[in-house]
Design an enzyme around this catalytic site. Structure first.
Site, PDB file in Angstrom:
ATOM      1  N   ASP A 159      39.812  22.787 -74.981  1.00 55.72           N
ATOM      2  CA  ASP A 159      39.800  21.413 -75.460  1.00 55.72           C
ATOM      3  C   ASP A 159      39.695  20.435 -74.284  1.00 55.72           C
ATOM      4  O   ASP A 159      40.364  20.599 -73.262  1.00 55.72           O
ATOM      5  CB  ASP A 159      41.122  21.167 -76.221  1.00 55.72           C
ATOM      6  CG  ASP A 159      41.137  19.874 -76.993  1.00 55.72           C
ATOM      7  OD1 ASP A 159      40.237  19.674 -77.812  1.00 55.72           O
ATOM      8  OD2 ASP A 159      42.061  19.063 -76.763  1.00 55.72           O
ATOM      9  N   GLU A 202      34.712  22.412 -74.408  1.00 58.35           N
ATOM     10  CA  GLU A 202      34.392  21.145 -75.062  1.00 58.35           C
ATOM     11  C   GLU A 202      34.262  20.110 -73.952  1.00 58.35           C
ATOM     12  O   GLU A 202      35.262  19.667 -73.394  1.00 58.35           O
ATOM     13  CB  GLU A 202      35.509  20.725 -76.032  1.00 58.35           C
ATOM     14  CG  GLU A 202      35.113  19.507 -76.837  1.00 58.35           C
ATOM     15  CD  GLU A 202      36.255  18.526 -77.099  1.00 58.35           C
ATOM     16  OE1 GLU A 202      36.062  17.605 -77.891  1.00 58.35           O
ATOM     17  OE2 GLU A 202      37.327  18.670 -76.491  1.00 58.35           O
TER      18      GLU A 202
END
Ligand code: NOJ
Length: 566
Positions: free
Chosen positions: A201, A243
């Site tokens: 993330d 990401e």
């Protein structure tokens, strides 16, 4: 190179356990339920699951606010249930990657509780503090309009803490070697429990310098190498899917020039221009985005997606381009989010038009990379715009016409299942589509099967071929003495296109259609002329179906040299 890097030619399916299947009847999906649905996923043909956060969490950011990185939220089950799930996946040849959320924690995490308790607590330096309100506290918010600041004063700590995201998500001080060691430990833990890697993330923020005096954060790319080194030492085939919504100029910093950093990244650049192409019918900016994101190491791969659990971020488009996408796919203010994106699911964005949905999925499957499908998109699920922010596209999976879409048996759950309108579960559900050979579900299953049979897309070099019509994208892949070619018409009107495959000799003269009977033979000038229906698409094998006899064991580039073209 041996072609056993599993992420180069697979199909990833993204889901959250809480919205998949509730086996214990409390209104929340759980690992037991997910385990029981693995045969469905196996049948669909996906090769890996990306599982969204399932760790203990106050749930204020749908699990991206973790309060214990080594556990399972009791609503979803136990660590035992988790291992049953990864084992079930392994038995079916499905890999599991899980979210690795280490840019920040929940403010309810024991580390933060300790950190705020005193100036000299063991975890104080695990977070980012300032005694006074930093001058730039009003800048850098990820959720503009909802998030007011990136620094918040904590009464108990008597200091301000930094949070790139919401104020209940204090940023970890990722430059602290103790924090870095803990990140490795977290990876090591879940690897031991059967996962094949991580969707990491917010990577640019994880590696950025942080602090009250940091005016312009600097990315510390070497951290990425240390994550990878550790992971591959523990398990050779484990990967990190980053990401990182970054500019193409920095892609190689993330992949590593020697392929020694991230294995995969989501291709946000192509994602935005893909939607622009669908909205405007002009594929030229998309072709540019493909060229800009072409350089990558041979072992690296793009994650190619249409929609995910967040808003469709259009921040990289020019203002007129963004307006064009808003106008086509999210005209109401209520459909837009954070001044930059659209929060709807794919099917309603495309007006539920089956031709357009197939076109979009076909592009996702044939642009360079590994497709990443969002759960529910295989049956064209809709959204519920009454739910706040991104929650509108996170409603429970619609399995059948049973109460609550067969997602739960709990009547009081208020399970947030979509039960009204054309996307209500009575109309859109798995059971119904399973019985219909022409359903979206069965189409998706077939396209996934075919996608796996064109490894050229995952492994090969690509070339966009001039079709002289901006509405039509022609792309060819070459790998191991084989070529495949794909044609997509963004326009609602039929288009006639003419092009040459660019391959010498007899090979390029025959295009065998992989999805229907209409094959193409070149004319005397070696050109193929096709009549594409509105939103039409074609998948061709160049040269014929004897390709497996022709496939070479090593990679040979255009000049005849061995080696990977990338
Ligand atoms: C990116 C995730 O995709 C998003 O859902 C989340 O809110 C932020 N990171 C914060 O973790």
């Amino acid at each position: 190179m041996i072609d056993d890097l599993w992420y180069k030619n697979g199909v990833i399916y993204c889901l959250s356990v809480g919205t998949y299947l509730d086996a214990n009847g409390d209104g929340v999906g759980d690992f037991k339920g997910l385990l029981r649905r693995l045969d469905y996923l196996h049948g669909l043909g996906i090769t890996a699951i990306w599982l969204m956060p399932f760790q203990p969490s106050p749930g204020k950011d749908d699990g991206y606010d973790i309060s214990d990185h080594y556990g399972v939220d009791p609503r979803y089950g136990t660590l035992g249930d988790f291992v049953e799930f990864t084992h079930g996946c392994k038995q079916r040849g499905i890999r599991v990657i899980i979210d690795l959320v280490v840019n920040h924690t929940s403010d309810q995490h024991s580390w933060f509780k300790d950190a705020r308790s005193s100036n000299d607590s063991a975890h104080r330096d695990w977070y980012v503090w300032s005694d006074t309100r930093p001058a730039n506290a009003n800048t850098g918010m990820v959720f503009p309009g909802v998030q007011k600041s990136t620094w918040t004063r904590d009464k108990e700590a008597g200091a301000w803490f930094f949070h790139r995201f919401y104020d209940f998500q204090p940023d970890l001080n990722t430059s602290n070697p103790h924090v870095q060691a803990e990140i490795l430990k977290i990876m090591g833990f879940w690897i031991q429990l059967g996962v094949s890697g991580f969707r990491m993330d917010a990577v640019p923020f994880v590696i950025a310098t942080k602090g009250a005096k940091v005016r312009k954060p600097v990315e510390q790319y070497d951290m990425l190498r240390s994550f990878r080194e550790f992971l591959q030492w523990r398990q050779g085939d484990a990967i990190i899917l980053a990401e990182a919504n970054v500019l193409p100029e920095t892609d190689m910093e993330y992949f590593g020039r020697d392929g020694d950093r991230m294995h995969m990244m989501f291709n946000f650049q192509v994602n935005q221009y893909l939607f622009y192409a669908l909205a405007s019918t002009d594929t030229r900016p998309l072709a540019k985005a493909l060229a800009a994101t072409k350089p990558r190491p041979a072992t690296a791969q793009w994650g190619l997606f249409l929609r995910n659990h967040d808003e469709l971020d259009l921040g990289r488009l020019t203002k007129p381009q963004r307006q064009a996408v808003f106008k086509a796919f999210g005209p109401d203010k209520n459909m837009q989010l954070y001044d930059r994106g659209i929060r709807r699911r794919l099917a309603p964005m495309l007006g539920g038009d089956r031709r357009r949905l197939e076109l979009a999925y076909s592009l996702m499957c044939t642009l360079p990379g590994t497709p990443v499908i969002r759960y529910g998109d295989e049956i064209a699920m809709g959204d519920n715009l009454d739910l706040p922010e991104r929650n509108c596209a996170r409603t429970p999976m619609q399995w059948s016409t049973e109460p609550h879409a067969g997602f739960t048996e709990d009547d009081k759950a208020g399970s947030r299942v979509i039960d009204k309108g054309p996307y209500g579960y009575e109309h859109v559900n798995v059971a119904k589509q399973r019985r219909d050979p022409n359903s979206m579900l069965n189409w998706t299953e077939r396209i996934i099967r075919m996608r796996k049979e064109v490894p050229e897309v995952g492994w090969g070099d690509f070339k966009v071929i001039a079709a002289r019509d901006p509405a039509v994208l022609v792309i060819r892949y070459d790998w191991r003495n084989n070529s495949v070619l794909f044609v997509h018409n963004m326009h609602e009107q039929p288009r006639e296109v003419s092009f040459a495959t660019g391959l010498p000799g007899e090979t390029g003269r025959l295009l065998v259609n992989l999805l229907s009977e209409d094959h193409s033979h070149a004319d005397k000038r070696d050109r193929h002329t096709l009549m594409l229906e509105g939103y039409g698409y074609r998948w061709y094998r160049v040269g014929g179906l004897d390709y497996l006899f022709k496939r070479s064991d090593i990679d040979i580039d255009a000049s005849g040299k061995a080696g990977h073209p990338a």
